[in-house]
Design a protein around this motif. Structure first.
Motif, PDB file in Angstrom:
ATOM      1  N   THR A  67       0.979  -1.324  -0.095  1.00 19.24           N
ATOM      2  CA  THR A  67       0.066  -0.068  -0.124  1.00 19.24           C
ATOM      3  C   THR A  67       1.274   1.552  -0.228  1.00 19.24           C
ATOM      4  O   THR A  67       0.347   2.216   0.408  1.00 19.24           O
ATOM      5  CB  THR A  67      -0.776   0.017   0.982  1.00 19.24           C
ATOM      6  N   ALA A  68       2.120   0.991  -0.548  1.00 21.18           N
ATOM      7  CA  ALA A  68       3.253   2.454   0.003  1.00 21.18           C
ATOM      8  C   ALA A  68       2.631   3.566  -1.348  1.00 21.18           C
ATOM      9  O   ALA A  68       2.505   4.712  -0.601  1.00 21.18           O
ATOM     10  CB  ALA A  68       4.160   1.919  -0.190  1.00 21.18           C
ATOM     11  N   GLU A  69       2.204   3.036  -2.329  1.00 23.26           N
ATOM     12  CA  GLU A  69       1.749   4.490  -3.523  1.00 23.26           C
ATOM     13  C   GLU A  69      -0.025   5.161  -2.583  1.00 23.26           C
ATOM     14  O   GLU A  69       0.350   6.080  -2.343  1.00 23.26           O
ATOM     15  CB  GLU A  69       1.352   3.666  -4.501  1.00 23.26           C
ATOM     16  N   ARG A  70      -0.183   4.485  -1.865  1.00 24.22           N
ATOM     17  CA  ARG A  70      -1.514   5.187  -1.077  1.00 24.22           C
ATOM     18  C   ARG A  70      -1.194   5.586  -0.095  1.00 24.22           C
ATOM     19  O   ARG A  70      -1.902   6.788  -0.343  1.00 24.22           O
ATOM     20  CB  ARG A  70      -2.730   4.438  -1.943  1.00 24.22           C
ATOM     21  N   ALA A  71      -0.515   5.484   0.296  1.00 26.29           N
ATOM     22  CA  ALA A  71       0.340   6.186   1.794  1.00 26.29           C
ATOM     23  C   ALA A  71       1.011   7.056   1.828  1.00 26.29           C
ATOM     24  O   ALA A  71       0.794   8.088   3.105  1.00 26.29           O
ATOM     25  CB  ALA A  71       0.633   5.000   2.522  1.00 26.29           C
ATOM     26  N   GLY A  72       1.437   7.351   0.902  1.00 31.41           N
ATOM     27  CA  GLY A  72       1.905   8.809   0.313  1.00 31.41           C
ATOM     28  C   GLY A  72       3.282   9.055   1.067  1.00 31.41           C
ATOM     29  O   GLY A  72       3.480   8.564   1.874  1.00 31.41           O
ATOM     30  N   GLY A  73       3.571  10.345   0.916  1.00 30.81           N
ATOM     31  CA  GLY A  73       4.878  10.836   1.990  1.00 30.81           C
ATOM     32  C   GLY A  73       4.538  10.601   3.588  1.00 30.81           C
ATOM     33  O   GLY A  73       5.614  10.089   4.112  1.00 30.81           O
ATOM     34  N   TRP A  74       3.803  10.645   4.096  1.00 28.47           N
ATOM     35  CA  TRP A  74       2.940  10.385   5.627  1.00 28.47           C
ATOM     36  C   TRP A  74       3.189   8.682   5.529  1.00 28.47           C
ATOM     37  O   TRP A  74       3.684   8.540   6.788  1.00 28.47           O
ATOM     38  CB  TRP A  74       1.303  10.605   5.874  1.00 28.47           C
ATOM     39  N   GLY A  75       3.067   8.221   5.002  1.00 25.65           N
ATOM     40  CA  GLY A  75       2.590   6.838   5.305  1.00 25.65           C
ATOM     41  C   GLY A  75       4.508   6.113   5.255  1.00 25.65           C
ATOM     42  O   GLY A  75       4.815   5.381   5.665  1.00 25.65           O
ATOM     43  N   LEU A  76       5.303   7.108   3.898  1.00 29.82           N
ATOM     44  CA  LEU A  76       7.034   6.294   4.342  1.00 29.82           C
ATOM     45  C   LEU A  76       7.398   7.470   5.475  1.00 29.82           C
ATOM     46  O   LEU A  76       8.968   6.047   6.131  1.00 29.82           O
ATOM     47  CB  LEU A  76       7.408   7.469   2.769  1.00 29.82           C
ATOM     48  N   ALA A  77       6.827   7.815   5.932  1.00 27.71           N
ATOM     49  CA  ALA A  77       8.069   9.280   6.972  1.00 27.71           C
ATOM     50  C   ALA A  77       7.386   8.090   8.022  1.00 27.71           C
ATOM     51  O   ALA A  77       8.404   7.748   8.818  1.00 27.71           O
ATOM     52  CB  ALA A  77       7.805  10.424   6.919  1.00 27.71           C
ATOM     53  N   GLY A  78       6.283   7.786   7.710  1.00 25.76           N
ATOM     54  CA  GLY A  78       5.772   7.061   9.547  1.00 25.76           C
ATOM     55  C   GLY A  78       6.494   5.390   9.490  1.00 25.76           C
ATOM     56  O   GLY A  78       7.077   5.528  10.365  1.00 25.76           O
ATOM     57  N   PHE A  79       6.738   4.915   7.971  1.00 22.08           N
ATOM     58  CA  PHE A  79       7.224   3.604   7.879  1.00 22.08           C
ATOM     59  C   PHE A  79       8.528   3.592   8.650  1.00 22.08           C
ATOM     60  O   PHE A  79       8.984   3.067   9.116  1.00 22.08           O
ATOM     61  CB  PHE A  79       7.254   3.384   6.535  1.00 22.08           C
ATOM     62  N   ILE A  80       9.491   4.308   7.642  1.00 19.69           N
ATOM     63  CA  ILE A  80      10.802   4.466   8.355  1.00 19.69           C
ATOM     64  C   ILE A  80      11.855   4.789   9.790  1.00 19.69           C
ATOM     65  O   ILE A  80      12.077   4.444  10.409  1.00 19.69           O
ATOM     66  CB  ILE A  80      11.239   5.725   7.024  1.00 19.69           C
ATOM     67  N   SER A  81      10.242   6.063  10.374  1.00 21.31           N
ATOM     68  CA  SER A  81      10.383   5.999  11.634  1.00 21.31           C
ATOM     69  C   SER A  81      10.272   5.492  12.310  1.00 21.31           C
ATOM     70  O   SER A  81      10.923   4.271  13.216  1.00 21.31           O
ATOM     71  CB  SER A  81       9.170   7.096  12.095  1.00 21.31           C
ATOM     72  N   LEU A  82       9.100   4.332  12.171  1.00 15.45           N
ATOM     73  CA  LEU A  82       8.781   3.204  13.327  1.00 15.45           C
ATOM     74  C   LEU A  82       9.555   1.549  12.917  1.00 15.45           C
ATOM     75  O   LEU A  82      10.169   1.421  13.970  1.00 15.45           O
ATOM     76  CB  LEU A  82       7.869   2.770  12.655  1.00 15.45           C
ATOM     77  N   PHE A  83      10.234   2.048  11.937  1.00 12.85           N
ATOM     78  CA  PHE A  83      11.408   0.690  11.186  1.00 12.85           C
ATOM     79  C   PHE A  83      12.789   1.126  12.552  1.00 12.85           C
ATOM     80  O   PHE A  83      12.912  -0.067  13.669  1.00 12.85           O
ATOM     81  CB  PHE A  83      11.608   0.623   9.884  1.00 12.85           C
ATOM     82  N   ILE A  84      13.107   2.186  12.503  1.00  9.41           N
ATOM     83  CA  ILE A  84      14.074   2.496  13.272  1.00  9.41           C
ATOM     84  C   ILE A  84      13.680   2.469  14.562  1.00  9.41           C
ATOM     85  O   ILE A  84      14.976   1.835  15.470  1.00  9.41           O
ATOM     86  CB  ILE A  84      14.761   3.786  13.222  1.00  9.41           C
ATOM     87  N   GLY A  85      12.917   3.185  15.116  1.00  9.69           N
ATOM     88  CA  GLY A  85      12.255   2.296  16.347  1.00  9.69           C
ATOM     89  C   GLY A  85      12.497   1.019  16.895  1.00  9.69           C
ATOM     90  O   GLY A  85      12.820   0.649  17.914  1.00  9.69           O
ATOM     91  N   MET A  86      11.781   0.665  16.070  1.00  8.44           N
ATOM     92  CA  MET A  86      11.263  -0.727  16.570  1.00  8.44           C
ATOM     93  C   MET A  86      12.437  -2.011  16.859  1.00  8.44           C
ATOM     94  O   MET A  86      12.802  -2.541  17.211  1.00  8.44           O
ATOM     95  CB  MET A  86      10.616  -1.491  15.990  1.00  8.44           C
ATOM     96  N   MET A  87      14.367  -1.512  15.621  1.00  7.42           N
ATOM     97  CA  MET A  87      15.051  -1.992  15.809  1.00  7.42           C
ATOM     98  C   MET A  87      15.359  -1.463  16.820  1.00  7.42           C
ATOM     99  O   MET A  87      16.537  -2.438  17.421  1.00  7.42           O
ATOM    100  CB  MET A  87      15.746  -1.515  14.041  1.00  7.42           C
TER     101      MET A  87
END
Length: 208
Positions: A67-87
């Protein structure tokens, strides 16, 4: 693996992650003495938390990838943030499962001086930062999914509210009880996203 199988695998990961997260926080011991950290229950609780991190991240990756395309910039920023945080959080949890119990048995003074390790040196900075990155990441991703008509508004709002509440619960202002309650709410929001992804065709990349 077809698209439906990937979606449902990701959804199942989110559901189990939410359940494991809520339980591990609610059941987490209040006192972190060497005796507590050396006990098998401590290892079980933090192994469940590790499971919630692994399945939650894998599930989020699977669903976000579709769903990355439809999640847009907010989705990308959120995914990068949560990925780093959870690691970053997993690094501390690895210590709490495999290293801290050993120290509690053989070097109890280290545990007596530093507890479970979350206030040890620079960990005292990076652990809260990891929590902030994770909760803000999920809030941003949920908002992106809502804007892209991927996630129903009630589910998206539930995650956004639960994420900010959990952030407060983890802060010095929150306290143990607030952390437990808000962790349960955040876990329930993860479960709601998983259930929505399992049943909704909107999580397919072919959806419009």
């Amino acid at each position: 693996m077809n698209i439906q199988a990937i979606t449902r695998a990701g959804a199942a990961g989110m559901i189990v992650s939410g359940l494991a997260l809520g339980y591990s926080y609610i059941a987490h011991p209040h006192y972190m003495s060497p005796e507590t950290i050396a006990a098998p229950f401590w290892i079980v609780i933090h192994a469940l938390f590790a499971l919630s991190l692994v399945l939650g991240l894998l599930g989020t990756i699977a669903i976000y990838a579709l769903t990355a395309e439809r999640a847009g910039g907010w989705g990308l920023a959120g995914f990068i943030s949560l990925f780093i945080g959870m690691m970053l959080i997993f690094g501390l949890d690895y210590y709490e499962v495999l290293i801290a119990p050993y120290l509690a048995v053989h070097y109890p003074q280290v545990i007596a001086d530093h507890g479970a390790g979350d206030a040890m040196g620079l960990v005292a900075v990076f652990f809260p930062l990891a929590g902030v990155l994770t909760v803000l990441g999920y809030a941003a991703l949920a908002y992106g999914w809502m804007k892209g008509d991927v996630l129903p508004k009630p589910v998206a709002f539930a995650m956004i509210i639960a994420a900010f509440a959990f952030g407060f619960g983890l802060s010095p202002l929150g306290g143990l009880m607030a952390a437990r309650v808000t962790a349960a709410a955040f876990g329930a929001a993860l479960i709601a996203i998983g259930v929505s992804a399992w049943h909704s065709a909107a999580f397919s990349p072919a959806a419009t």
